[in-house]
Design a protein around this motif. Structure first.
Motif, PDB file in Angstrom:
ATOM      1  N   ALA A   9       0.848  -1.194   0.000  1.00 34.28           N
ATOM      2  CA  ALA A   9       0.000   0.000   0.000  1.00 34.28           C
ATOM      3  C   ALA A   9       0.883   1.242   0.000  1.00 34.28           C
ATOM      4  O   ALA A   9       1.590   1.516   0.972  1.00 34.28           O
ATOM      5  CB  ALA A   9      -0.905  -0.012   1.229  1.00 34.28           C
ATOM      6  N   ASP A  11       0.994   4.810   0.447  1.00 27.87           N
ATOM      7  CA  ASP A  11       0.079   5.768   1.069  1.00 27.87           C
ATOM      8  C   ASP A  11       0.685   7.152   1.267  1.00 27.87           C
ATOM      9  O   ASP A  11       0.091   7.990   1.939  1.00 27.87           O
ATOM     10  CB  ASP A  11      -0.431   5.209   2.411  1.00 27.87           C
ATOM     11  CG  ASP A  11      -1.620   4.270   2.225  1.00 27.87           C
ATOM     12  OD1 ASP A  11      -2.377   4.457   1.251  1.00 27.87           O
ATOM     13  OD2 ASP A  11      -1.801   3.356   3.042  1.00 27.87           O
ATOM     14  N   PRO A  37      -5.483   8.254  -0.362  1.00 29.11           N
ATOM     15  CA  PRO A  37      -4.970   9.623  -0.282  1.00 29.11           C
ATOM     16  C   PRO A  37      -3.977   9.923  -1.406  1.00 29.11           C
ATOM     17  O   PRO A  37      -3.949  11.028  -1.959  1.00 29.11           O
ATOM     18  CB  PRO A  37      -4.272   9.665   1.089  1.00 29.11           C
ATOM     19  CG  PRO A  37      -4.889   8.541   1.861  1.00 29.11           C
ATOM     20  CD  PRO A  37      -5.209   7.477   0.854  1.00 29.11           C
ATOM     21  N   ASP A  62      -6.721   2.364  -5.540  1.00 27.50           N
ATOM     22  CA  ASP A  62      -7.674   2.286  -4.419  1.00 27.50           C
ATOM     23  C   ASP A  62      -8.619   3.487  -4.447  1.00 27.50           C
ATOM     24  O   ASP A  62      -8.582   4.348  -3.571  1.00 27.50           O
ATOM     25  CB  ASP A  62      -6.885   2.221  -3.104  1.00 27.50           C
ATOM     26  CG  ASP A  62      -7.754   1.799  -1.930  1.00 27.50           C
ATOM     27  OD1 ASP A  62      -8.896   1.350  -2.162  1.00 27.50           O
ATOM     28  OD2 ASP A  62      -7.283   1.920  -0.784  1.00 27.50           O
ATOM     29  N   LYS A  64     -11.792   3.539  -3.956  1.00 21.71           N
ATOM     30  CA  LYS A  64     -12.913   3.472  -2.985  1.00 21.71           C
ATOM     31  C   LYS A  64     -14.121   4.234  -3.559  1.00 21.71           C
ATOM     32  O   LYS A  64     -14.716   5.108  -2.910  1.00 21.71           O
ATOM     33  CB  LYS A  64     -12.529   4.048  -1.630  1.00 21.71           C
ATOM     34  CG  LYS A  64     -11.452   3.235  -0.886  1.00 21.71           C
ATOM     35  CD  LYS A  64     -11.324   3.705   0.561  1.00 21.71           C
ATOM     36  CE  LYS A  64     -10.320   2.899   1.371  1.00 21.71           C
ATOM     37  NZ  LYS A  64      -8.932   3.267   1.136  1.00 21.71           N
ATOM     38  N   HIS A 137     -11.268  -5.007   5.356  1.00 18.72           N
ATOM     39  CA  HIS A 137     -10.414  -3.832   5.525  1.00 18.72           C
ATOM     40  C   HIS A 137     -10.777  -3.058   6.792  1.00 18.72           C
ATOM     41  O   HIS A 137     -11.889  -2.549   6.906  1.00 18.72           O
ATOM     42  CB  HIS A 137     -10.599  -2.931   4.287  1.00 18.72           C
ATOM     43  CG  HIS A 137      -9.727  -1.729   4.283  1.00 18.72           C
ATOM     44  ND1 HIS A 137      -9.886  -0.703   3.391  1.00 18.72           N
ATOM     45  CD2 HIS A 137      -8.671  -1.370   5.067  1.00 18.72           C
ATOM     46  CE1 HIS A 137      -8.980   0.225   3.622  1.00 18.72           C
ATOM     47  NE2 HIS A 137      -8.240  -0.159   4.631  1.00 18.72           N
ATOM     48  N   THR A 138      -9.830  -3.005   7.696  1.00 15.83           N
ATOM     49  CA  THR A 138      -9.945  -2.090   8.837  1.00 15.83           C
ATOM     50  C   THR A 138      -9.106  -0.866   8.484  1.00 15.83           C
ATOM     51  O   THR A 138      -7.875  -0.952   8.384  1.00 15.83           O
ATOM     52  CB  THR A 138      -9.407  -2.754  10.127  1.00 15.83           C
ATOM     53  OG1 THR A 138     -10.154  -3.943  10.372  1.00 15.83           O
ATOM     54  CG2 THR A 138      -9.558  -1.819  11.311  1.00 15.83           C
ATOM     55  N   GLY A 139      -9.777   0.244   8.256  1.00 19.46           N
ATOM     56  CA  GLY A 139      -9.097   1.460   7.800  1.00 19.46           C
ATOM     57  C   GLY A 139      -8.202   2.062   8.878  1.00 19.46           C
ATOM     58  O   GLY A 139      -8.207   1.638  10.036  1.00 19.46           O
ATOM     59  N   LEU A 140      -7.443   3.056   8.461  1.00 16.79           N
ATOM     60  CA  LEU A 140      -6.465   3.653   9.379  1.00 16.79           C
ATOM     61  C   LEU A 140      -7.137   4.267  10.599  1.00 16.79           C
ATOM     62  O   LEU A 140      -6.643   4.154  11.725  1.00 16.79           O
ATOM     63  CB  LEU A 140      -5.636   4.703   8.627  1.00 16.79           C
ATOM     64  CG  LEU A 140      -4.819   4.156   7.442  1.00 16.79           C
ATOM     65  CD1 LEU A 140      -4.161   5.286   6.675  1.00 16.79           C
ATOM     66  CD2 LEU A 140      -3.776   3.159   7.916  1.00 16.79           C
ATOM     67  N   GLN A 143      -8.318   1.495  12.846  1.00 17.35           N
ATOM     68  CA  GLN A 143      -7.150   0.904  13.529  1.00 17.35           C
ATOM     69  C   GLN A 143      -6.752   1.763  14.730  1.00 17.35           C
ATOM     70  O   GLN A 143      -6.435   1.246  15.791  1.00 17.35           O
ATOM     71  CB  GLN A 143      -5.956   0.823  12.585  1.00 17.35           C
ATOM     72  CG  GLN A 143      -6.044  -0.237  11.512  1.00 17.35           C
ATOM     73  CD  GLN A 143      -4.812  -0.189  10.617  1.00 17.35           C
ATOM     74  OE1 GLN A 143      -3.681  -0.172  11.081  1.00 17.35           O
ATOM     75  NE2 GLN A 143      -5.039  -0.158   9.315  1.00 17.35           N
ATOM     76  N   ALA A 168      -6.663  -6.175   4.746  1.00 21.64           N
ATOM     77  CA  ALA A 168      -5.871  -4.971   5.006  1.00 21.64           C
ATOM     78  C   ALA A 168      -6.260  -4.402   6.361  1.00 21.64           C
ATOM     79  O   ALA A 168      -7.417  -4.471   6.772  1.00 21.64           O
ATOM     80  CB  ALA A 168      -6.127  -3.922   3.921  1.00 21.64           C
ATOM     81  N   VAL A 188      -2.381  -7.261   2.260  1.00 20.20           N
ATOM     82  CA  VAL A 188      -2.052  -5.851   2.028  1.00 20.20           C
ATOM     83  C   VAL A 188      -1.199  -5.347   3.191  1.00 20.20           C
ATOM     84  O   VAL A 188      -1.574  -5.533   4.355  1.00 20.20           O
ATOM     85  CB  VAL A 188      -3.331  -4.990   1.920  1.00 20.20           C
ATOM     86  CG1 VAL A 188      -2.969  -3.541   1.584  1.00 20.20           C
ATOM     87  CG2 VAL A 188      -4.287  -5.576   0.897  1.00 20.20           C
ATOM     88  N   GLY A 190       0.938  -1.850   4.480  1.00 19.93           N
ATOM     89  CA  GLY A 190       1.344  -0.463   4.286  1.00 19.93           C
ATOM     90  C   GLY A 190       2.377  -0.055   5.319  1.00 19.93           C
ATOM     91  O   GLY A 190       3.587  -0.191   5.111  1.00 19.93           O
ATOM     92  N   ALA A 191       1.904   0.400   6.478  1.00 15.60           N
ATOM     93  CA  ALA A 191       2.781   0.995   7.496  1.00 15.60           C
ATOM     94  C   ALA A 191       3.896   0.066   7.949  1.00 15.60           C
ATOM     95  O   ALA A 191       5.004   0.530   8.246  1.00 15.60           O
ATOM     96  CB  ALA A 191       1.944   1.446   8.683  1.00 15.60           C
ATOM     97  N   TYR A 194       6.354   0.713   4.912  1.00 16.42           N
ATOM     98  CA  TYR A 194       6.867   2.077   4.666  1.00 16.42           C
ATOM     99  C   TYR A 194       7.325   2.764   5.949  1.00 16.42           C
ATOM    100  O   TYR A 194       8.112   3.703   5.900  1.00 16.42           O
ATOM    101  CB  TYR A 194       5.875   2.946   3.881  1.00 16.42           C
ATOM    102  CG  TYR A 194       4.551   3.276   4.532  1.00 16.42           C
ATOM    103  CD1 TYR A 194       4.458   4.111   5.640  1.00 16.42           C
ATOM    104  CD2 TYR A 194       3.364   2.773   4.002  1.00 16.42           C
ATOM    105  CE1 TYR A 194       3.230   4.426   6.214  1.00 16.42           C
ATOM    106  CE2 TYR A 194       2.135   3.075   4.559  1.00 16.42           C
ATOM    107  CZ  TYR A 194       2.076   3.903   5.667  1.00 16.42           C
ATOM    108  OH  TYR A 194       0.860   4.204   6.233  1.00 16.42           O
TER     109      TYR A 194
END
Ligand SMILES: O=C([C@H](O)CO)[C@H](O)[C@H](O)COP(=O)(O)O
Length: 215
Positions: A9, A11, A37, A62, A64, A137-140, A143, A168, A188, A190-191, A194
Motif C-alpha cells: 500500500a 500511502d 490519499p 484504491d 474506494k 479492511h480495517t481502515g487507518l 485501527q 488490510a 495488504v 502499508g505501514a 513504509y
C-alpha cells in the motif's frame, strides 16, 4: 495452498517518494496499491508512471468509489490499472458499474467491505455481479480506535465464496501467518513496510513469512 499475493500500500502523498518506495520493495511484492490519499493527491499521472516503470506488477488503484462507478473507474482501467476498488457501502448499482468498466478492459474489481454492516450479503451479491476480489479492511482511523480485520476475515473466509479475499488493516510480520491460515489470498501491507527503518528489508521479511505460511 496457492501462493498468496503481497500488496504494497503506497500511502504517501509525495509522487517521487511513492515511486522511490515502489522501486525499493518491488522485488518482494506482487501488487502495487496506489492508496486512496495518494491517488486523490497525485491523480492519473501516477498510474501512468507506475504502469510504465513496472510492466510486470499488478497495479491496484484504491479509488474506494462511492458513485458513478463505470465512469470513475473506466479512466483508471484505461490507463492500465489491473484492479480498481469500489466501496461495498456504495450499493449494488455502483458496484455493477465498476465491474462493467473492468470487463471492458479485461481487468478486475475489488469490493472494499470497509464499514459495511452486512459483509456476507454484500460479498455474496458482489460475486453474483462478477467481482473477483472482496476486501476485508480495517481502515487507518478504525485501527487507531483499536479495531482489527481478523474476525471479519474469518467470517468471510468461512462462506467459501468463489472469490479471492484481500485483507488490510495494520498487517505486520507478527500477523502474516494468522491471515494466511485464515484464508486470505492477498495480504495488504502499508505501514509495516513504509514505516520500517528499511522498507526493503521489511518487505523481504513479509515475503518470507507469507511464503512459509502458505506451504
Ligand atoms: O487502504 C488503506 C487506508 O484506508 C488508506 O487508504 C491502507 O492502504 C491499508 O489500510 C493498508 O495500510 P496499513 O493498514 O498501514 O497496512
Amino acid at each position: 495452498m496457492a501462493r498468496p499475493l503481497i500488496q504494497m500500500a503506497l500511502d504517501s502523498l509525495d509522487f517521487n517518494q511513492t515511486v522511490a518506495l515502489a522501486d525499493q520493495v518491488a522485488p518482494y511484492v506482487d501488487i502495487f496499491e496506489i492508496g486512496t490519499p495518494c491517488i486523490k493527491y497525485n491523480g492519473i499521472n501516477l498510474v501512468k508512471e507506475l504502469r510504465q516503470r513496472f510492466p510486470d506488477k499488478l497495479l491496484l488503484v484504491d479509488l474506494k468509489t462511492m458513485d458513478a462507478g463505470e465512469y470513475e473507474a473506466g479512466a483508471f482501467y484505461a490507463e492500465g490499472a489491473d484492479i480498481v476498488t469500489v466501496l461495498g457501502v456504495s450499493g449494488l448499482a455502483t458496484i455493477a458499474g465498476v465491474i462493467k468498466a473492468a470487463k471492458k478492459h479485461g481487468a478486475e474489481t475489488q469490493i472494499d467491505l470497509i464499514n459495511v454492516d452486512d459483509k456476507a450479503y454484500i460479498a455474496k451479491e458482489s460475486v453474483k455481479l462478477g467481482a473477483q476480489i472482496v476486501g476485508i479492511h480495517t481502515g487507518l482511523d478504525a485501527q487507531a480506535a483499536g479495531q482489527t480485520p481478523f474476525s471479519d476475515l474469518n467470517d468471510i473466509a468461512r462462506l467459501g465464496l468463489n472469490v479471492r479475499i484481500s485483507v488490510a488493516g495494520g498487517i505486520k510480520q507478527a500477523t502474516v501467518q494468522q491471515v494466511v491460515e485464515a484464508g486470505a489470498n492477498i495480504i495488504v501491507v502499508g505501514a509495516a513496510i513504509y514505516g520500517a527503518p528499511s522498507p526493503a528489508e521489511a518487505a523481504r521479511e513479509i515475503r518470507e513469512l507469507v511464503d512459509a505460511a502458505a506451504v
